[in-house]
Design an enzyme around this catalytic site. Structure first.
Site, PDB file in Angstrom:
ATOM      1  N   LYS A  13       1.135  -1.124   0.174  1.00  0.00           N
ATOM      2  CA  LYS A  13      -0.299  -0.111   0.106  1.00  0.00           C
ATOM      3  C   LYS A  13       0.937   0.689   0.144  1.00  0.00           C
ATOM      4  O   LYS A  13       0.588   2.359  -0.581  1.00  0.00           O
ATOM      5  CB  LYS A  13      -1.105   0.145   1.293  1.00  0.00           C
ATOM      6  CG  LYS A  13      -1.889  -1.320   1.548  1.00  0.00           C
ATOM      7  CD  LYS A  13      -3.246  -1.293   2.540  1.00  0.00           C
ATOM      8  CE  LYS A  13      -2.001  -0.921   3.661  1.00  0.00           C
ATOM      9  NZ  LYS A  13      -2.272  -2.716   3.592  1.00  0.00           N
ATOM     10  N   ARG A  88     -10.162   0.423   8.258  1.00  0.00           N
ATOM     11  CA  ARG A  88      -9.822  -0.616   8.477  1.00  0.00           C
ATOM     12  C   ARG A  88     -10.896  -1.910   8.705  1.00  0.00           C
ATOM     13  O   ARG A  88     -11.042  -2.691   8.187  1.00  0.00           O
ATOM     14  CB  ARG A  88      -8.446  -1.133   9.605  1.00  0.00           C
ATOM     15  CG  ARG A  88      -7.640  -0.642   9.045  1.00  0.00           C
ATOM     16  CD  ARG A  88      -6.562  -0.780   9.953  1.00  0.00           C
ATOM     17  NE  ARG A  88      -4.716  -1.282   9.176  1.00  0.00           N
ATOM     18  CZ  ARG A  88      -3.968  -0.722   9.642  1.00  0.00           C
ATOM     19  NH1 ARG A  88      -4.050  -1.626  11.116  1.00  0.00           N
ATOM     20  NH2 ARG A  88      -2.625  -0.430   9.477  1.00  0.00           N
ATOM     21  N   ARG A 127      12.044  -6.324   5.923  1.00  0.00           N
ATOM     22  CA  ARG A 127      12.512  -4.720   5.826  1.00  0.00           C
ATOM     23  C   ARG A 127      13.069  -4.488   7.208  1.00  0.00           C
ATOM     24  O   ARG A 127      12.815  -5.267   8.112  1.00  0.00           O
ATOM     25  CB  ARG A 127      11.255  -4.287   6.102  1.00  0.00           C
ATOM     26  CG  ARG A 127      10.539  -2.909   6.187  1.00  0.00           C
ATOM     27  CD  ARG A 127       8.852  -2.866   6.557  1.00  0.00           C
ATOM     28  NE  ARG A 127       8.483  -2.812   5.267  1.00  0.00           N
ATOM     29  CZ  ARG A 127       7.263  -2.427   5.322  1.00  0.00           C
ATOM     30  NH1 ARG A 127       6.850  -1.252   5.799  1.00  0.00           N
ATOM     31  NH2 ARG A 127       6.026  -2.693   4.418  1.00  0.00           N
ATOM     32  N   ARG A 162      11.797  -3.588  13.156  1.00  0.00           N
ATOM     33  CA  ARG A 162      10.865  -2.616  13.962  1.00  0.00           C
ATOM     34  C   ARG A 162      10.142  -4.126  15.017  1.00  0.00           C
ATOM     35  O   ARG A 162       9.820  -4.760  14.164  1.00  0.00           O
ATOM     36  CB  ARG A 162       9.153  -1.581  13.035  1.00  0.00           C
ATOM     37  CG  ARG A 162       9.680  -0.867  12.888  1.00  0.00           C
ATOM     38  CD  ARG A 162       9.283   0.436  12.394  1.00  0.00           C
ATOM     39  NE  ARG A 162       8.050  -0.156  12.258  1.00  0.00           N
ATOM     40  CZ  ARG A 162       7.032   0.066  11.177  1.00  0.00           C
ATOM     41  NH1 ARG A 162       7.498   0.561  10.094  1.00  0.00           N
ATOM     42  NH2 ARG A 162       5.887  -0.683  11.668  1.00  0.00           N
ATOM     43  N   ARG A 173      -1.098  -9.061  13.819  1.00  0.00           N
ATOM     44  CA  ARG A 173      -1.357  -8.260  12.300  1.00  0.00           C
ATOM     45  C   ARG A 173      -2.425  -8.666  11.307  1.00  0.00           C
ATOM     46  O   ARG A 173      -3.625  -8.432  10.732  1.00  0.00           O
ATOM     47  CB  ARG A 173      -0.321  -7.574  12.268  1.00  0.00           C
ATOM     48  CG  ARG A 173       0.344  -7.005  12.640  1.00  0.00           C
ATOM     49  CD  ARG A 173       1.263  -5.564  12.359  1.00  0.00           C
ATOM     50  NE  ARG A 173       1.050  -5.605  11.280  1.00  0.00           N
ATOM     51  CZ  ARG A 173       2.665  -4.705  10.313  1.00  0.00           C
ATOM     52  NH1 ARG A 173       3.570  -5.417  11.207  1.00  0.00           N
ATOM     53  NH2 ARG A 173       2.435  -3.665   9.386  1.00  0.00           N
TER      54      ARG A 173
END
Ligand SMILES: [Zn+2]
Length: 215
Positions: A13, A88, A127, A162, A173
């Site tokens: 996104k 969401r 990431r 992170r 998530r």
């Protein structure tokens, strides 16, 4: 131009939003970025949000709506904006609808970025983010590695994974996403501005979206 981008965490996104921003001269509104900024600045909203983010849970709607209403009233949003990662849930979609109606605005496109779950897992656990809060450059150990392992190309600070991008946090998530957001897709499916697009390659995805928007 008002666009809503939907898709699981890691569906691309952010990348697609940035490409659309450049193409159409609009502003990207990422609730994730807005929240991280509030957290970094230690605002009351940020402190409240941090507890939820750390455990991989969604931040409450009233907190998010307050941030959004402030944001879209700013002058740089006059040409339009794109929501990346919002809404969401169906209650959020309703809240957004009320806000847009109040502002006399119409949605031009509701785009669902579709990507298999195993691809999302690989993308997100690979990431790395620059630890310098003023840089926050994002890398990917497979597709966009830094020149020197673990070091930011732009500022030389160390790169970190992170807390919300470990495999454990991402699984939480994704679970939350499928549970709460899938009904939202069923809901938006009926909207005339809705369409889905496969999100495996950013440029192909972007081209498919632009083609559709210029019809
Ligand atoms: Zn950096």
């Amino acid at each position: 131009m008002l666009i809503i981008l939907l898709g699981a965490p890691g569906a691309g996104k952010g990348t697609i939003a940035r490409m659309l921003v450049e193409k159409f001269g609009i502003v990207q509104i990422s609730t994730g970025d807005m929240l991280r900024q509030a957290v970094n600045e230690g605002t009351p909203v940020g402190k409240k949000a941090l507890e939820f983010m750390n455990s991989g849970k969604l931040v409450p709607d009233d907190v998010i709506m307050a941030l959004i209403e402030e944001r879209i009233a700013q002058p740089d949003c006059a040409q339009g904006f794109i929501f990346d990662g919002f809404p969401r849930t169906i209650p959020q979609a309703h809240a957004l609808e009320s806000l847009l109606t109040k502002k006399n605005m119409t949605v031009n496109a509701i785009i669902n970025l579709e990507v298999p779950e195993e691809v999302v897992l690989k993308r997100l656990t690979s990431r790395r983010t620059c630890s310098n809060p003023h840089c926050q450059a994002i890398y990917n150990i497979y597709t966009m590695p830094p020149k020197k392992e673990g070091i930011c190309d732009k500022c030389g600070s160390s790169l970190i994974q992170r807390d919300d991008e470990t495999e454990e946090a991402i699984k939480v998530r994704l679970e939350t996403y499928y549970e709460k957001t899938q009904p939202l897709i069923d809901y938006y499916c009926k909207h005339k501005a809705y369409f889905a697009v496969s999100s495996l390659d950013a440029h192909e995805t972007f081209n498919a979206i632009v083609k559709r928007l210029q019809k």
